[in-house]
Design a protein around this motif. Structure first.
Motif, PDB file in Angstrom:
ATOM      1  N   ARG A  69      31.600  38.627  43.921  1.00 44.69           N
ATOM      2  CA  ARG A  69      32.770  39.474  43.659  1.00 44.69           C
ATOM      3  C   ARG A  69      32.424  40.955  43.808  1.00 44.69           C
ATOM      4  N   GLU A  70      31.202  41.310  43.448  1.00 39.68           N
ATOM      5  CA  GLU A  70      30.794  42.707  43.582  1.00 39.68           C
ATOM      6  C   GLU A  70      30.746  43.139  45.043  1.00 39.68           C
ATOM      7  N   LYS A  71      30.412  42.213  45.937  1.00 38.45           N
ATOM      8  CA  LYS A  71      30.184  42.564  47.331  1.00 38.45           C
ATOM      9  C   LYS A  71      31.373  42.317  48.244  1.00 38.45           C
ATOM     10  N   VAL A  72      32.303  41.451  47.822  1.00 36.61           N
ATOM     11  CA  VAL A  72      33.431  41.088  48.684  1.00 36.61           C
ATOM     12  C   VAL A  72      34.744  41.518  48.023  1.00 36.61           C
ATOM     13  N   PRO A  73      35.407  42.554  48.554  1.00 38.98           N
ATOM     14  CA  PRO A  73      36.644  43.043  47.941  1.00 38.98           C
ATOM     15  C   PRO A  73      37.706  41.966  47.774  1.00 38.98           C
ATOM     16  N   GLU A  74      37.817  41.041  48.748  1.00 38.58           N
ATOM     17  CA  GLU A  74      38.845  40.000  48.658  1.00 38.58           C
ATOM     18  C   GLU A  74      38.651  39.106  47.442  1.00 38.58           C
ATOM     19  N   TYR A  75      37.421  39.005  46.926  1.00 37.81           N
ATOM     20  CA  TYR A  75      37.163  38.164  45.758  1.00 37.81           C
ATOM     21  C   TYR A  75      37.512  38.876  44.453  1.00 37.81           C
ATOM     22  N   ARG A  76      37.807  40.174  44.513  1.00 37.96           N
ATOM     23  CA  ARG A  76      38.132  40.940  43.298  1.00 37.96           C
ATOM     24  C   ARG A  76      39.624  41.132  43.117  1.00 37.96           C
ATOM     25  N   ASP A  77      40.404  40.455  43.946  1.00 43.89           N
ATOM     26  CA  ASP A  77      41.854  40.643  43.941  1.00 43.89           C
ATOM     27  C   ASP A  77      42.529  39.735  42.917  1.00 43.89           C
ATOM     28  N   GLY A  78      42.124  39.850  41.645  1.00 42.15           N
ATOM     29  CA  GLY A  78      42.761  39.110  40.558  1.00 42.15           C
ATOM     30  C   GLY A  78      42.755  37.608  40.773  1.00 42.15           C
ATOM     31  N   THR A  79      43.901  36.982  40.470  1.00 39.83           N
ATOM     32  CA  THR A  79      44.034  35.533  40.616  1.00 39.83           C
ATOM     33  C   THR A  79      43.882  35.107  42.069  1.00 39.83           C
ATOM     34  N   ASN A  80      44.445  35.886  42.976  1.00 40.35           N
ATOM     35  CA  ASN A  80      44.307  35.565  44.402  1.00 40.35           C
ATOM     36  C   ASN A  80      42.850  35.618  44.842  1.00 40.35           C
ATOM     37  N   GLY A  81      42.101  36.579  44.300  1.00 43.17           N
ATOM     38  CA  GLY A  81      40.688  36.681  44.646  1.00 43.17           C
ATOM     39  C   GLY A  81      39.891  35.484  44.155  1.00 43.17           C
ATOM     40  N   ASP A  82      40.201  35.025  42.928  1.00 39.26           N
ATOM     41  CA  ASP A  82      39.518  33.839  42.401  1.00 39.26           C
ATOM     42  C   ASP A  82      39.811  32.620  43.264  1.00 39.26           C
ATOM     43  N   ARG A  83      41.075  32.512  43.691  1.00 39.75           N
ATOM     44  CA  ARG A  83      41.464  31.373  44.524  1.00 39.75           C
ATOM     45  C   ARG A  83      40.755  31.435  45.885  1.00 39.75           C
ATOM     46  N   THR A  84      40.663  32.631  46.456  1.00 37.22           N
ATOM     47  CA  THR A  84      39.986  32.802  47.740  1.00 37.22           C
ATOM     48  C   THR A  84      38.511  32.443  47.622  1.00 37.22           C
ATOM     49  N   LEU A  85      37.866  32.886  46.555  1.00 38.39           N
ATOM     50  CA  LEU A  85      36.452  32.573  46.340  1.00 38.39           C
ATOM     51  C   LEU A  85      36.246  31.069  46.207  1.00 38.39           C
ATOM     52  N   ARG A  86      37.093  30.411  45.421  1.00 39.86           N
ATOM     53  CA  ARG A  86      36.953  28.962  45.243  1.00 39.86           C
ATOM     54  C   ARG A  86      37.135  28.226  46.561  1.00 39.86           C
ATOM     55  N   ARG A  87      38.102  28.666  47.368  1.00 41.39           N
ATOM     56  CA  ARG A  87      38.335  28.014  48.665  1.00 41.39           C
ATOM     57  C   ARG A  87      37.135  28.180  49.581  1.00 41.39           C
ATOM     58  N   ASP A  88      36.583  29.403  49.650  1.00 44.19           N
ATOM     59  CA  ASP A  88      35.434  29.642  50.529  1.00 44.19           C
ATOM     60  C   ASP A  88      34.236  28.805  50.100  1.00 44.19           C
ATOM     61  N   LEU A  89      33.988  28.731  48.796  1.00 47.82           N
ATOM     62  CA  LEU A  89      32.861  27.937  48.316  1.00 47.82           C
ATOM     63  C   LEU A  89      33.086  26.456  48.591  1.00 47.82           C
TER      64      LEU A  89
END
Length: 292
Positions: free
Chosen positions: A38-58
């Motif tokens: 999350r510190e390195k990828v701005p898209e992962y810091r976008d609140g609920t949407n960021g959490d969802r994006t991170l989970r999808r990528d993983l």
């Protein structure tokens, strides 16, 4: 030389997934926390949407067998937010040597078979799958065409069944290292993969042809090995064993030497992969039964 992508555009899933693989691979395989991502990828810091994006990528990386998740980052830590490269269970004795890889590449050329599009999925991560498949093909072709200028981009696109500009765009992010440009400016000059390049024939013409270069062979840790995908998948293994069978039917002389030892190793590796897949399906069935 390639045209550098616009780093102000949003980073797409293929670039983010490549960045994660590089992060957990360098300087040596290690456990990385989702907090670090999350510190390195701005898209992962976008609140609920960021959490969802991170989970999808993983999840996309996990289903490809590239990473493990749910790990502890430090001793005695309660939260399991860590991830790392998934260690290959392939023993050194089953790894093909350079002569065996070259024999497979020669057999593919003898039969005029095109490259195998491995593990390709539709949807948001299709460009990531496309790049992995191209890298595998280029590694094997390197053994036959070492020192050449590299394959023609339009022909490569035709072989993989995609428009040339889609292929070029997918490869360009890996070459231009767009993710570190956007996220870590101090690493902007470092390629995702050493020896990998896309060379435009005419920099002033966005529709011009291009040459794809990968200075790595499959028996090294460069290329796909640097992205955690050193060993063949079950699909790749089956395809290469079928390749050996077909070329031996065409000419018995192909059945000896490096091609035969390659087939023996591939057969043993397929048995291991098949057993592993069966165990995973068993665990999934048990887990599904517990939920229901």
């Amino acid at each position: 030389m390639t045209r550098t992508p616009d780093v102000h555009e949003r980073v797409g899933p293929a670039e983010r997934m490549a960045f994660i693989l590089r992060l957990v691979s360098e300087p040596a395989p290690r456990v990385v926390s989702t907090h670090q991502l999350r510190e390195k990828v701005p898209e992962y810091r976008d609140g609920t949407n960021g959490d969802r994006t991170l989970r999808r990528d993983l999840k996309e990386l996990r289903v490809r067998g590239l990473i493990e998740t749910g790990l502890t980052v430090a001793p005695h830590a309660l939260n399991r937010t860590g991830l790392r490269l998934k260690a290959s269970m392939k023993g050194v004795d089953l790894r093909l040597n350079t002569d065996e890889h070259r024999a497979l590449a020669l057999a593919r050329r003898r039969l005029q078979r095109g490259p195998l599009r491995v593990g390709a999925r539709s949807g948001r991560s299709r460009q990531f799958d496309l790049v992995l498949s191209v890298l595998r093909f280029l590694e094997e072709e390197f053994l036959l065409d070492e020192g050449s200028a590299g394959p023609n981009g339009r022909q490569l696109a035709q072989d993989f069944g995609v428009p040339p500009q889609e292929l070029r765009a997918a490869l360009a992010w890996f070459v231009a290292n767009r993710t570190p440009n956007a996220l870590e400016p101090e690493k902007s000059d470092q390629p995702v993969l050493d020896g990998f390049d896309v060379v435009d024939v005419d920099l002033d013409d966005p529709e011009s042809d291009f040459i794809v270069v990968l200075d790595a062979c499959p028996s090294t840790t460069a290329g796909l090995g640097a992205l955690g995908r050193f060993a063949y998948t079950l699909e790749e293994t089956d395809e290469r064993l079928d390749l050996v069978d077909e070329v031996c039917r065409v000419d018995d002389a192909w059945g000896d030497g490096p091609l035969r030892t390659a087939a023996d190793k591939l057969s043993m590796w397929r048995s291991q992969l098949t057993r592993a897949h069966a165990r995973r399906r068993c665990f999934e069935d048990v887990a599904a039964g517990a939920v229901s």
